[in-house]
Design a protein around this motif. Sequence first.
Motif, mmCIF file in Angstrom:
data_model
loop_
_atom_site.group_PDB
_atom_site.id
_atom_site.type_symbol
_atom_site.label_atom_id
_atom_site.label_comp_id
_atom_site.label_asym_id
_atom_site.label_seq_id
_atom_site.Cartn_x
_atom_site.Cartn_y
_atom_site.Cartn_z
ATOM 1 N N GLN A 107 1.913 -1.188 3.248
ATOM 2 C CA GLN A 107 0.636 -1.426 2.568
ATOM 3 C C GLN A 107 0.866 -1.582 1.069
ATOM 4 N N GLY A 108 0.073 -2.404 0.437
ATOM 5 C CA GLY A 108 0.169 -2.578 -1.013
ATOM 6 C C GLY A 108 1.431 -3.322 -1.409
ATOM 7 N N ASP A 120 -0.503 6.267 -6.340
ATOM 8 C CA ASP A 120 0.537 5.461 -5.690
ATOM 9 C C ASP A 120 1.166 6.297 -4.573
ATOM 10 N N THR A 174 4.998 2.518 -3.503
ATOM 11 C CA THR A 174 4.096 1.377 -3.376
ATOM 12 C C THR A 174 2.780 1.666 -4.088
ATOM 13 N N ARG A 175 2.113 0.610 -4.469
ATOM 14 C CA ARG A 175 0.778 0.705 -5.079
ATOM 15 C C ARG A 175 -0.214 0.040 -4.144
ATOM 16 N N VAL A 176 -1.109 0.842 -3.605
ATOM 17 C CA VAL A 176 -2.129 0.336 -2.697
ATOM 18 C C VAL A 176 -3.393 -0.002 -3.476
#
Length: 177
Positions: A107-108, A120, A174-176
Amino acid sequence: MKSGKFYIIFIILISITACNSGKSVSYKSSEYKRKKEVKPPKPSREDNHKIAKEANSVLKEAYKFLGTPYKYGGTTSSGLDCSGLVINSFQAIGFQMPRISRDQADQGKEIKLRDAKEGDLVFFSTSGSRINHVGIVENVKNGEVFFIHSSTSKGVIVSSIEETYWNKRFVKATRVL
């Protein structure tokens, strides 16, 4: 006769739509071959405020579970696992996350750990080569990333990526939001 009127109207419509501004456009071969790099627009102040507000809501929900015992497959306050914590926390902003951490990792967009911000996600491999643990970035102080997660031994706690155990097992962030 009707087909003649239709033909005239058709010709008029074609000539109207085919008109141009009268300006001619030419390209130098070097300009034509050059590819332009398209950069996404920078987020506006309002966008940044919305993202920060969403991250705050995600963390506020995660904090409600501090001290909750670990339970494999759990998603409630009586016990939850790491991905269950993420699911519950992101539901607070209406975002549906996959059930398992390795799917949440898709995701992201992937970011560098040094660019991590509150909200994050950080992913780990605690037993082998594939991702099997996730945490939510809670805070970053002087480059040190703190994350909230559900630990098998201590339940929901806040840990530092600088701890030897987590540092050696870190896979990606990750950055969603």
